[in-house]
Design a protein around this motif. Structure first.
Motif, mmCIF file in Angstrom:
data_model
loop_
_atom_site.group_PDB
_atom_site.id
_atom_site.type_symbol
_atom_site.label_atom_id
_atom_site.label_comp_id
_atom_site.label_asym_id
_atom_site.label_seq_id
_atom_site.Cartn_x
_atom_site.Cartn_y
_atom_site.Cartn_z
ATOM 1 N N PRO A 135 -21.748 -4.593 -18.097
ATOM 2 C CA PRO A 135 -22.782 -5.066 -17.168
ATOM 3 C C PRO A 135 -22.361 -6.349 -16.450
ATOM 4 N N CYS A 136 -21.283 -6.261 -15.687
ATOM 5 C CA CYS A 136 -20.782 -7.417 -14.935
ATOM 6 C C CYS A 136 -21.108 -7.230 -13.448
ATOM 7 N N ASP A 137 -20.818 -8.242 -12.673
ATOM 8 C CA ASP A 137 -21.106 -8.194 -11.243
ATOM 9 C C ASP A 137 -20.315 -7.073 -10.573
ATOM 10 N N THR A 138 -21.000 -6.318 -9.724
ATOM 11 C CA THR A 138 -20.383 -5.153 -9.092
ATOM 12 C C THR A 138 -19.130 -5.509 -8.309
ATOM 13 N N PHE A 139 -19.138 -6.656 -7.662
ATOM 14 C CA PHE A 139 -18.015 -7.014 -6.790
ATOM 15 C C PHE A 139 -17.118 -8.101 -7.387
ATOM 16 N N ASP A 140 -17.657 -8.955 -8.210
ATOM 17 C CA ASP A 140 -16.845 -10.028 -8.798
ATOM 18 C C ASP A 140 -16.246 -9.630 -10.148
ATOM 19 N N GLY A 141 -16.722 -8.537 -10.720
ATOM 20 C CA GLY A 141 -16.184 -8.077 -11.984
ATOM 21 C C GLY A 141 -16.600 -8.935 -13.172
ATOM 22 N N CYS A 142 -15.802 -8.882 -14.242
ATOM 23 C CA CYS A 142 -16.123 -9.599 -15.485
ATOM 24 C C CYS A 142 -15.251 -10.843 -15.621
ATOM 25 N N GLU A 143 -15.873 -11.932 -15.956
ATOM 26 C CA GLU A 143 -15.111 -13.116 -16.295
ATOM 27 C C GLU A 143 -14.459 -12.933 -17.659
ATOM 28 N N GLU A 144 -13.542 -13.807 -17.973
ATOM 29 C CA GLU A 144 -12.883 -13.744 -19.284
ATOM 30 C C GLU A 144 -13.918 -13.838 -20.416
ATOM 31 N N LYS A 145 -13.836 -12.887 -21.380
ATOM 32 C CA LYS A 145 -14.735 -12.843 -22.538
ATOM 33 C C LYS A 145 -16.207 -12.782 -22.118
ATOM 34 N N GLN A 146 -16.491 -11.977 -21.089
ATOM 35 C CA GLN A 146 -17.882 -11.771 -20.671
ATOM 36 C C GLN A 146 -18.459 -10.490 -21.235
ATOM 37 N N ALA A 147 -17.610 -9.511 -21.555
ATOM 38 C CA ALA A 147 -18.104 -8.211 -22.008
ATOM 39 C C ALA A 147 -17.397 -7.796 -23.297
ATOM 40 N N PHE A 148 -18.125 -7.067 -24.129
ATOM 41 C CA PHE A 148 -17.526 -6.563 -25.362
ATOM 42 C C PHE A 148 -18.040 -5.163 -25.651
ATOM 43 N N ILE A 149 -17.279 -4.440 -26.462
ATOM 44 C CA ILE A 149 -17.674 -3.130 -26.968
ATOM 45 C C ILE A 149 -17.147 -3.013 -28.388
ATOM 46 N N GLY A 150 -17.910 -2.358 -29.254
ATOM 47 C CA GLY A 150 -17.490 -2.267 -30.656
ATOM 48 C C GLY A 150 -18.327 -1.290 -31.446
#
Length: 827
Positions: free
Chosen positions: A296-311
């Motif tokens: 769930p990051c910004d559609t155009f700016d993407g994910c910042e470092e360590k903004q998203a995780f999955i596990g």
């Protein structure tokens, strides 16, 4: 060394003490639950404020973050203790307002033990969904008293929650808070705990157990929201399919396309999509596409470092993750243009019971294909059991070298093994045990500690232990110290090299012993051994054995003892120590179920050197008890690949015990008197015996230890003779605690005697070592015990390979026996 040993003991005690504590850092719950105050109610009382009668009666969970559509809870459970074993009383279900279009989805549906029913909160998409801390569900326990069973806590409060939320992403709360109320008003709630990393469609337990939660973060920023088509976690370093870990997917959230709630398409990028791959026939890995998880990051700016995780959440079955495979799809326009949505590096974290801990950064990941974190090719080696091990395999030591002669210090690396990964606290405990499921125990340079396999029994290649190196390495020489117990060792091992995707066999080693260090590979003639060829009634026992370079047993071989295995307190070095009070006792497989001895060709003693050497003579001292003797033995040498019979030495038959015997021995170097017990007799006994070189019984061959040594089939103690024959008069002359050993038949004392009560083929004689004689006359005084007096006997000499009767002319040996009729009275 004493200080080091004491320090080791203190550390072990400290570790054991720590392991008495649970994941919360408090002692494990062992107390009886007691009634306890609710903290907020007690504080009001202490501050002289009015305490409402309903204070602390309502308990529930609230959405701690915004729920996009409306919150739904299918089932929930609440407990007074952190172990989730002390549930709240039945009470009355309570909740915030129920969705007006779903009036049947009331609070009681969250407590009805039915996963297909649900409570639905009254929220609206147009109003922003369920805003934080606006909806709740729980129960009112009324006049029931809160309980506490935590030894160091004083308050009664909900300490554990289990919740099953909606599988729909827009109806889940990734974070919830446990709350209680001061009074009947809904805004009087107090937050007790807040729990995160929740999803839906499966049960979650909070607080999570140590290592029950694992996740990976994007360690690099991405141009567009991070995408993962498939990810798989494993509990071993090598991503073995049998060690794949399964749990409930969790994530930092899912990407919601614009207008997805109205279109009912918000669930197309759930974290479950990264764990749903199906295998096609003939393929090792599942098909990762077309489903995928999008962060769930910004559609155009993407994910910042360590903004998203999955596990994954493993709930009440925590694991240790050591390896992962991941498939990150390519972006539109790849490889010439577009915006990548993959990360080349990920950070692996685990929940330690309090907080998240960084475990490892995995690097070098790509897109458009499967990538894994397995060791690189040629950076790991292992030793596996090639023969079946009856019980768990125990390895006390392994050392590896990159040179061919095992010289210099052994290589250092990370211990790896076949056992399932233990939780960190249990793994710590295992590594401080004497024998445990810790690969480090095989590489700790301590011969008293051992790695033990989890399999029991262990089929071929099921158990293995080895080492991972940081750079490509070739193992050219290794040493192994297995358990001395036949049930915990293997006769044959396989050494394999990791090639990036699988293990590849490099060589097999047969005839590996236990209880002593074995070096492999080893050159031709660097190992020699004496093997018991026939079965023994009881475990083969050797008081002494020695190998010699020369034909007359004068120049001893001084190399390292090796053995097939031994009983714990009767080691191989006891057979090489020149101490008649110590002995080696074989640990060996039985010949058949219920058999108490050793199966033929399974027990052996030998020596291993660093360079080739030649064994020309062996001295053997077996146990005095014939049940513990091997009747037939053979000398074998290592030919560089396997054990082979020495071409110089014959098979040795009718071996004795209770005294040293020189093998192979020259023709005429050993002579003996052999007899069966008389009909109705209980053994054979000889008071005195004399051998003569001349037919007129002159020129006696006299005992002269150690050059002329009495030998025999075996012997009994004085007390054993008395118990066996019920004749005890000899106690007065020989002493009850002494032995009826072969020396007694050559001591010129007629009141003492040698006795063998082991059955047929009892024999007594002299071993002249390097001397050679032709015995032409024999004098025998039988023991003064009637049941030990044989009727017939035979004189036999050693022909260099076996026992045979002499020709009366003194020129050789005959094939037929030379019977000696004996008088009816002895003594």
């Amino acid at each position: 060394m004493v200080h080091r040993a004491l320090w080791s003991i203190m550390l072990r005690i400290c570790v054991s003490t720590l392991l008495l504590f649970g994941v919360s850092g408090q002692p494990r719950d062992t107390s009886t639950p007691v009634a306890a105050d609710v903290e907020i109610c007690w504080q009001r009382k202490q501050n002289n404020l009015t305490v409402d009668l309903s204070c602390g009666q309502k308990w529930g969970i609230m959405n701690a973050v915004t729920v996009a559509e409306f919150w739904e809870v299918h089932e929930m459970e609440m407990f007074w203790d952190t172990q989730c074993t002390l549930p709240l009383p039945k009470g009355v279900p309570i909740s915030s307002k129920v969705m007006t279009t779903m009036l049947d989805n009331t609070a009681d549906k969250a407590w009805d033990l039915k996963a297909d029913t649900r409570w639905s909160a009254n929220c609206r998409v147009l109003l922003g969904g369920c805003l934080p801390y606006t909806t709740y569900v729980g129960k009112n326990i009324g006049s029931s008293t809160p309980l506490n069973r935590e030894p160091v806590e004083k308050w009664g409060q909900v300490r554990c929650v289990r919740v099953l939320q909606s599988p729909n992403a827009t109806r889940q709360s990734p974070a919830i808070s446990v709350v209680t109320w001061e009074n009947k008003t809904e805004d009087s709630f107090h937050v007790i705990y807040t729990y995160t990393e929740l999803s839906g469609g499966a049960w979650h337990t909070r607080p999570a157990l140590e290592e029950a939660l694992w996740r990976v973060w994007n360690f690099n920023p991405t141009s567009r929201p991070w995408q993962v088509a498939e990810i798989m976690f494993y509990t071993d370093l090598f991503c073995d399919e049998d060690r794949r870990a399964f749990g409930t997917p969790i994530s930092s959230g899912s990407f919601f396309p614009e207008g997805c709630i109205q279109k009912k398409t918000c669930d197309q990028y759930l974290p479950t999509n990264a764990f749903d791959g199906k295998k096609s026939a003939g393929f090792l890995l599942p098909n990762p596409l077309p489903s995928k998880w999008i962060a769930p990051c910004d559609t155009f700016d993407g994910c910042e470092e360590k903004q998203a995780f999955i596990g994954l959440d493993f709930d009440v079955n925590p694991v240790v993750i050591k390896c992962m495979r991941i498939y990150q799809p390519v972006h539109e326009g790849y490889p010439t243009w577009g915006h990548p949505h993959y990360t080349p590096n990920v950070l692996l974290q685990s929940w330690n019971g309090y907080r998240w801990e960084d475990r490892r950064v995995f690097t070098g990941l790509g897109q458009g294909d499967w990538f894994d974190t397995m060791p690189k090719a040629r950076t790991a080696w292992r030793i596996a059991n090639y023969d079946r091990v009856p019980y768990a395999w125990q390895v006390f030591g392994v050392e590896m070298w990159a040179n061919a002669d095992c010289s210099g210090p052994p290589l250092d690396g990370e211990a790896v093994d076949s056992n399932p990964a233990l939780l960190s606290t249990k793994q710590l405990q295992a590594c401080w045990m004497t024998v445990g499921s810790c690969g480090k125990l095989a590489f700790d340079f301590d011969d008293t500690t051992a790695w033990q396999s989890s399999c029991s029994p262990c089929e071929q290649r099921e158990a293995w232990v080895g080492m991972r190196f940081w750079d490509p390495t070739e193992i050219k020489c290794f040493k192994i110290l297995q358990s001395e117990n036949v049930n915990h060792r293997t006769d044959a091992i396989e050494i394999s090299e990791w090639m990036g995707e699988s293990w590849e066999t490099r060589r097999f080693e047969a005839g590996v012993g236990g209880g002593t260090w074995n070096r492999r590979p080893t050159a031709d003639s660097t190992m020699w051994r004496f093997v018991g060829v026939k079965d023994t009634a009881q475990p083969w026992t050797v008081t002494g054995i020695a190998f010699y370079y020369d034909d007359i047993c004068n120049e001893p071989v001084m190399e390292n003892p090796i053995t097939s295995g031994n009983e714990k307190l009767n080691r191989a070095d006891h057979a090489f120590d020149d101490d008649a009070t110590t002995k080696w006792v074989a640990s060996c497989p039985p010949a058949y179920p219920g058999h108490g001895g050793c199966m033929g060709n399974t027990a052996w003693l030998g020596m291993q050197g660093t360079k080739a050497f030649d064994v020309r003579c062996v001295r053997l001292y077996q146990d005095r008890n014939r049940l513990n003797q091997v009747a037939t033995g053979v000398i074998q040498m290592w030919d560089g690949m396997t054990w082979a019979s020495s071409p110089r030495h014959p098979i040795f038959n009718e071996l004795g015990g209770g005294a040293w015997q020189v093998l192979p021995g020259f023709r005429g170097s050993m002579w003996r008197f052999i007899a069966d017990p008389a009909p109705g007799g209980l053994g054979v006994g000889v008071s005195e015996m004399m051998f003569f070189r001349k037919a007129d019984c002159t020129d006696e061959v006299r005992m002269a230890i150690p050059n002329v040594q009495p030998i025999c089939s075996g012997y009994a103690t004085v007390k054993e003779v008395g118990q066996h024959t019920e004749y005890k008069n000899h106690y007065n002359h020989m002493g009850e605690l002494s032995s009826a050993d072969p020396v007694k038949a050559f001591d010129r004392q007629y009141k003492t005697f040698w006795a063998d009560i082991g059955g047929k083929q009892a024999w007594l004689g002299l071993d002249l070592s390097s001397q050679v004689v032709d015995v032409q006359c024999i004098k025998v005084a039988l023991a003064g015990v009637r049941v030990l007096q044989p009727v017939y006997a035979e004189l036999q000499g050693w022909d260099g390979a076996t026992w045979r009767s002499p020709i009366t002319s003194g020129q050789g040996f005959r094939d037929s026996p030379l019977l000696l009729p004996l008088p009816s009275l002895g003594g």
